[in-house]
Design a protein around this motif. Structure first.
Motif, PDB file in Angstrom:
ATOM      1  N   SER A  37       0.822  -1.218   0.000  1.00  0.00           N
ATOM      2  CA  SER A  37       0.000   0.000   0.000  1.00  0.00           C
ATOM      3  C   SER A  37       0.850   1.260   0.000  1.00  0.00           C
ATOM      4  CB  SER A  37      -0.932  -0.004   1.217  1.00  0.00           C
ATOM      5  OG  SER A  37      -0.185   0.054   2.426  1.00  0.00           O
ATOM      6  N   VAL A  38       2.119   1.135   0.401  1.00  0.00           N
ATOM      7  CA  VAL A  38       3.037   2.275   0.345  1.00  0.00           C
ATOM      8  C   VAL A  38       3.738   2.334  -1.009  1.00  0.00           C
ATOM      9  CG1 VAL A  38       5.115   3.303   1.348  1.00  0.00           C
ATOM     10  CG2 VAL A  38       3.396   2.239   2.835  1.00  0.00           C
ATOM     11  N   ILE A  39       4.206   1.183  -1.484  1.00  0.00           N
ATOM     12  CA  ILE A  39       5.016   1.142  -2.705  1.00  0.00           C
ATOM     13  C   ILE A  39       4.172   1.326  -3.960  1.00  0.00           C
ATOM     14  CG2 ILE A  39       6.497  -0.340  -4.113  1.00  0.00           C
ATOM     15  CD1 ILE A  39       7.465  -1.615  -1.512  1.00  0.00           C
ATOM     16  N   LEU A  40       2.998   0.704  -3.991  1.00  0.00           N
ATOM     17  CA  LEU A  40       2.191   0.718  -5.211  1.00  0.00           C
ATOM     18  C   LEU A  40       1.789   2.124  -5.649  1.00  0.00           C
ATOM     19  CD1 LEU A  40       1.002  -1.106  -7.361  1.00  0.00           C
ATOM     20  CD2 LEU A  40      -1.050  -1.359  -5.955  1.00  0.00           C
ATOM     21  N   PRO A  41       1.328   3.001  -4.749  1.00  0.00           N
ATOM     22  CA  PRO A  41       1.017   4.366  -5.201  1.00  0.00           C
ATOM     23  C   PRO A  41       2.235   5.097  -5.758  1.00  0.00           C
ATOM     24  CG  PRO A  41      -0.012   3.935  -3.079  1.00  0.00           C
ATOM     25  CD  PRO A  41       0.917   2.790  -3.347  1.00  0.00           C
ATOM     26  N   LEU A  42       3.417   4.829  -5.208  1.00  0.00           N
ATOM     27  CA  LEU A  42       4.631   5.462  -5.723  1.00  0.00           C
ATOM     28  C   LEU A  42       4.931   4.981  -7.143  1.00  0.00           C
ATOM     29  CD1 LEU A  42       6.934   5.269  -2.557  1.00  0.00           C
ATOM     30  CD2 LEU A  42       5.672   7.256  -3.420  1.00  0.00           C
ATOM     31  N   ILE A  43       4.760   3.679  -7.372  1.00  0.00           N
ATOM     32  CA  ILE A  43       4.987   3.140  -8.716  1.00  0.00           C
ATOM     33  C   ILE A  43       3.998   3.745  -9.706  1.00  0.00           C
ATOM     34  CG2 ILE A  43       4.954   1.051 -10.129  1.00  0.00           C
ATOM     35  CD1 ILE A  43       5.822  -0.515  -7.663  1.00  0.00           C
ATOM     36  N   LEU A  44       2.732   3.806  -9.309  1.00  0.00           N
ATOM     37  CA  LEU A  44       1.711   4.376 -10.188  1.00  0.00           C
ATOM     38  C   LEU A  44       1.994   5.848 -10.481  1.00  0.00           C
ATOM     39  CD1 LEU A  44      -1.471   2.747  -8.615  1.00  0.00           C
ATOM     40  CD2 LEU A  44      -0.574   2.303 -10.908  1.00  0.00           C
ATOM     41  N   ALA A  45       2.384   6.596  -9.453  1.00  0.00           N
ATOM     42  CA  ALA A  45       2.664   8.021  -9.640  1.00  0.00           C
ATOM     43  C   ALA A  45       3.867   8.223 -10.555  1.00  0.00           C
ATOM     44  CB  ALA A  45       2.901   8.689  -8.286  1.00  0.00           C
ATOM     45  N   TYR A  46       4.919   7.444 -10.335  1.00  0.00           N
ATOM     46  CA  TYR A  46       6.108   7.577 -11.174  1.00  0.00           C
ATOM     47  C   TYR A  46       5.796   7.204 -12.619  1.00  0.00           C
ATOM     48  CZ  TYR A  46      10.602   6.548 -13.292  1.00  0.00           C
ATOM     49  OH  TYR A  46      11.671   6.514 -14.154  1.00  0.00           O
ATOM     50  N   THR A  47       5.048   6.115 -12.805  1.00  0.00           N
ATOM     51  CA  THR A  47       4.694   5.684 -14.159  1.00  0.00           C
ATOM     52  C   THR A  47       3.892   6.761 -14.878  1.00  0.00           C
ATOM     53  OG1 THR A  47       4.662   3.355 -13.460  1.00  0.00           O
ATOM     54  CG2 THR A  47       3.507   3.913 -15.502  1.00  0.00           C
ATOM     55  N   ALA A  48       2.896   7.314 -14.190  1.00  0.00           N
ATOM     56  CA  ALA A  48       2.082   8.369 -14.796  1.00  0.00           C
ATOM     57  C   ALA A  48       2.935   9.588 -15.132  1.00  0.00           C
ATOM     58  CB  ALA A  48       0.950   8.758 -13.852  1.00  0.00           C
ATOM     59  N   TRP A  49       3.866   9.937 -14.256  1.00  0.00           N
ATOM     60  CA  TRP A  49       4.727  11.109 -14.476  1.00  0.00           C
ATOM     61  C   TRP A  49       5.617  10.912 -15.701  1.00  0.00           C
ATOM     62  CZ3 TRP A  49      10.188  11.618 -13.829  1.00  0.00           C
ATOM     63  CH2 TRP A  49      10.649  12.929 -13.921  1.00  0.00           C
ATOM     64  N   VAL A  50       6.197   9.713 -15.839  1.00  0.00           N
ATOM     65  CA  VAL A  50       7.071   9.446 -16.983  1.00  0.00           C
ATOM     66  C   VAL A  50       6.290   9.535 -18.292  1.00  0.00           C
ATOM     67  CG1 VAL A  50       8.428   7.662 -18.140  1.00  0.00           C
ATOM     68  CG2 VAL A  50       8.736   8.069 -15.701  1.00  0.00           C
ATOM     69  N   TYR A  51       5.116   8.934 -18.311  1.00  0.00           N
ATOM     70  CA  TYR A  51       4.315   8.997 -19.536  1.00  0.00           C
ATOM     71  C   TYR A  51       3.907  10.436 -19.852  1.00  0.00           C
ATOM     72  CZ  TYR A  51       3.853   3.988 -20.355  1.00  0.00           C
ATOM     73  OH  TYR A  51       4.115   2.676 -20.657  1.00  0.00           O
ATOM     74  N   TRP A  52       3.671  11.234 -18.834  1.00  0.00           N
ATOM     75  CA  TRP A  52       3.299  12.630 -19.057  1.00  0.00           C
ATOM     76  C   TRP A  52       4.487  13.438 -19.580  1.00  0.00           C
ATOM     77  CZ3 TRP A  52      -0.580  15.762 -19.793  1.00  0.00           C
ATOM     78  CH2 TRP A  52      -0.394  17.140 -19.634  1.00  0.00           C
ATOM     79  N   VAL A  53       5.647  13.245 -18.985  1.00  0.00           N
ATOM     80  CA  VAL A  53       6.832  14.004 -19.394  1.00  0.00           C
ATOM     81  C   VAL A  53       7.206  13.696 -20.840  1.00  0.00           C
ATOM     82  CG1 VAL A  53       9.324  14.258 -19.014  1.00  0.00           C
ATOM     83  CG2 VAL A  53       7.754  14.275 -17.068  1.00  0.00           C
ATOM     84  N   PHE A  54       7.106  12.439 -21.227  1.00  0.00           N
ATOM     85  CA  PHE A  54       7.521  12.031 -22.566  1.00  0.00           C
ATOM     86  C   PHE A  54       6.328  11.842 -23.505  1.00  0.00           C
ATOM     87  CE2 PHE A  54      11.045  10.809 -19.835  1.00  0.00           C
ATOM     88  CZ  PHE A  54      12.123  11.316 -20.546  1.00  0.00           C
ATOM     89  N   ARG A  55       5.290  12.626 -23.286  1.00  0.00           N
ATOM     90  CA  ARG A  55       4.127  12.586 -24.167  1.00  0.00           C
ATOM     91  C   ARG A  55       4.485  13.270 -25.494  1.00  0.00           C
ATOM     92  NH1 ARG A  55       3.938  16.747 -20.772  1.00  0.00           N
ATOM     93  NH2 ARG A  55       3.164  18.776 -21.481  1.00  0.00           N
ATOM     94  N   GLY A  56       3.634  13.121 -26.451  1.00  0.00           N
ATOM     95  CA  GLY A  56       3.845  13.809 -27.726  1.00  0.00           C
ATOM     96  C   GLY A  56       4.581  12.951 -28.734  1.00  0.00           C
ATOM     97  N   LYS A  57       4.805  13.544 -29.902  1.00  0.00           N
ATOM     98  CA  LYS A  57       5.415  12.836 -31.022  1.00  0.00           C
ATOM     99  C   LYS A  57       6.933  12.735 -30.868  1.00  0.00           C
ATOM    100  CE  LYS A  57       1.706  12.312 -33.691  1.00  0.00           C
ATOM    101  NZ  LYS A  57       1.234  11.008 -34.211  1.00  0.00           N
ATOM    102  N   MET A  58       7.475  11.678 -31.471  1.00  0.00           N
ATOM    103  CA  MET A  58       8.919  11.473 -31.500  1.00  0.00           C
ATOM    104  C   MET A  58       9.406  11.634 -32.933  1.00  0.00           C
ATOM    105  SD  MET A  58      11.283  10.795 -29.255  1.00  0.00           S
ATOM    106  CE  MET A  58      10.273  10.070 -27.953  1.00  0.00           C
ATOM    107  N   THR A  59      10.525  12.320 -33.094  1.00  0.00           N
ATOM    108  CA  THR A  59      11.111  12.512 -34.421  1.00  0.00           C
ATOM    109  C   THR A  59      12.571  12.084 -34.394  1.00  0.00           C
ATOM    110  OG1 THR A  59      11.859  14.780 -33.992  1.00  0.00           O
ATOM    111  CG2 THR A  59       9.584  14.495 -34.780  1.00  0.00           C
ATOM    112  N   GLU A  60      13.222  12.175 -35.552  1.00  0.00           N
ATOM    113  CA  GLU A  60      14.639  11.812 -35.621  1.00  0.00           C
ATOM    114  C   GLU A  60      15.506  12.779 -34.827  1.00  0.00           C
ATOM    115  OE1 GLU A  60      16.039  11.280 -39.590  1.00  0.00           O
ATOM    116  OE2 GLU A  60      14.336  10.052 -40.202  1.00  0.00           O
ATOM    117  N   GLU A  61      15.030  14.008 -34.640  1.00  0.00           N
ATOM    118  CA  GLU A  61      15.821  15.019 -33.944  1.00  0.00           C
ATOM    119  C   GLU A  61      15.620  14.986 -32.435  1.00  0.00           C
ATOM    120  OE1 GLU A  61      13.866  15.778 -36.627  1.00  0.00           O
ATOM    121  OE2 GLU A  61      15.610  15.629 -37.962  1.00  0.00           O
TER     122      GLU A  61
END
Length: 344
Positions: A315-339
């Protein structure tokens, strides 16, 4: 009073579902790797998953570790039954993980080698997971709460059919992920891969479903089919369960319809619906059994004091994993290009 075995069964089920959905699309990238037109396109494909691929595998650790700790009896029966495909899966995961990092640092022939290893490791992992799933569905021979079958019971035409379905499903997830994350020529290729994969998933999912009903009569009975003497249907049992395949059909229609309309995001969400439907179908077929078709999850559960102690930590670790996962997906959202990219 908390129903700890049920809570842990739910946690492990959710962890496995999240693993399949999240790691499924980056395995799909590896499966589609050989079809990319150039090194640059493969770089972009890999960069779309570079920030998240290792985090996605966290859910596999939680699912497998949770099974060992919370349901040791189930673990002790299932692992001997599925040792070889599990080892193949772990070998594939290690191979693709090493290839992922080495490919970005290699040059010329070395890069070509690690490209092949990344694709090979991804395909091997997907096939092994399909064999594990097929072996689980077809059942495990149990005597005295121990595995009593042979070392190759998991290798049958049925499990190979399931493995083919998993490979196609992961390719669908990977293609639709690329539609969401890329543009230009690669986006067009991803659209084509997605539509081809959707057709393959439709055929293989139908084949696996029909084969399951005729080969595994207990599942047929659970879904309201009586195949003992001819073909009879108990509509009172089947009717509410039809919502599950309807969800999968809606997902496939969403994938195909939105891909043809040029949508970038909706095909991926449609792919997730297909996997959610399949997972719910498994739950409807097996619950409350955790070792088909002999051991229930309550029978296999660890003592309540152990389950309670583990639940406190989770119950302590799982919310941290979920929060980190959501944060990573948010930070690296959007399109990827060669540059742009994680490794630039």
């Amino acid at each position: 009073m908390l129903d700890l075995p049920l809570i842990w069964a739910g946690l492990i089920a959710v962890a496995v579902l999240l693993y399949v959905m999240l790691d499924g699309f980056d395995l799909g990238i590896g499966i589609l790797f050989p079809f990319a037109r150039s090194k640059e396109e493969r770089d972009v494909m890999m960069n779309t998953i570079a920030p998240v691929w290792d985090g996605n595998e966290t859910w596999l650790v939680l699912g497998g570790g949770g099974l060992l700790a919370a349901f040791p009896l189930a673990y002790s029966v299932l692992m001997p039954a599925l040792y070889l495909p599990v080892l193949l899966m772990l070998g594939g995961l290690i191979l693709r993980g090493v290839a992922f990092e080495f490919r970005f640092r290699a040059r010329n022939r070395g890069r070509k080698f690690w490209t092949q290893m990344f694709a090979g490791g991804s395909i091997l992992t997907a096939v092994a997971q399909g064999l594990i799933l097929g072996g689980f569905i077809q059942g495990v021979t149990v005597a005295g709460n121990r595995f009593a079958g042979g070392p190759l019971d998991w290798l049958t035409p049925y499990t190979l059919l399931v493995a083919a379905g998993i490979v196609a499903g992961y390719a669908l997830l990977g293609g639709s992920w690329l539609m969401m994350k890329t543009s230009d020529n690669l986006h067009g290729d991803a659209k084509r891969w997605t539509l081809i994969s959707a057709a393959a998933v439709t055929l293989l999912l139908a084949a696996v479903s029909i084969a399951t009903l005729f080969i595994h009569r207990r599942i047929a009975t659970r879904w309201g089919f009586d195949l003992s003497e001819g073909f009879a249907v108990d509509w009172s049992t089947l009717a509410p369960l039809l919502l599950i395949p309807a969800l999968g059909l809606a997902g496939l229609l969403l994938v195909v319809g939105m891909a043809r309309r040029g949508s970038h995001r909706w095909p991926f969400f449609g792919s997730l619906l297909v996997f959610l439907s399949g997972y719910l179908g498994l739950a409807a077929s097996f619950m409350p059994t955790i070792v088909p078709y002999d051991i229930g999850f309550r029978q296999a559960a660890a003592p309540d004091n152990a389950l309670g102690l583990m639940l406190v930590g989770t119950s302590v670790i799982l919310p941290l994993i979920l929060a980190y996962t959501a944060w990573v997906y948010w930070v690296f959202r959007g399109k990827m290009t060669e540059e742009t990219g994680y490794h630039h």
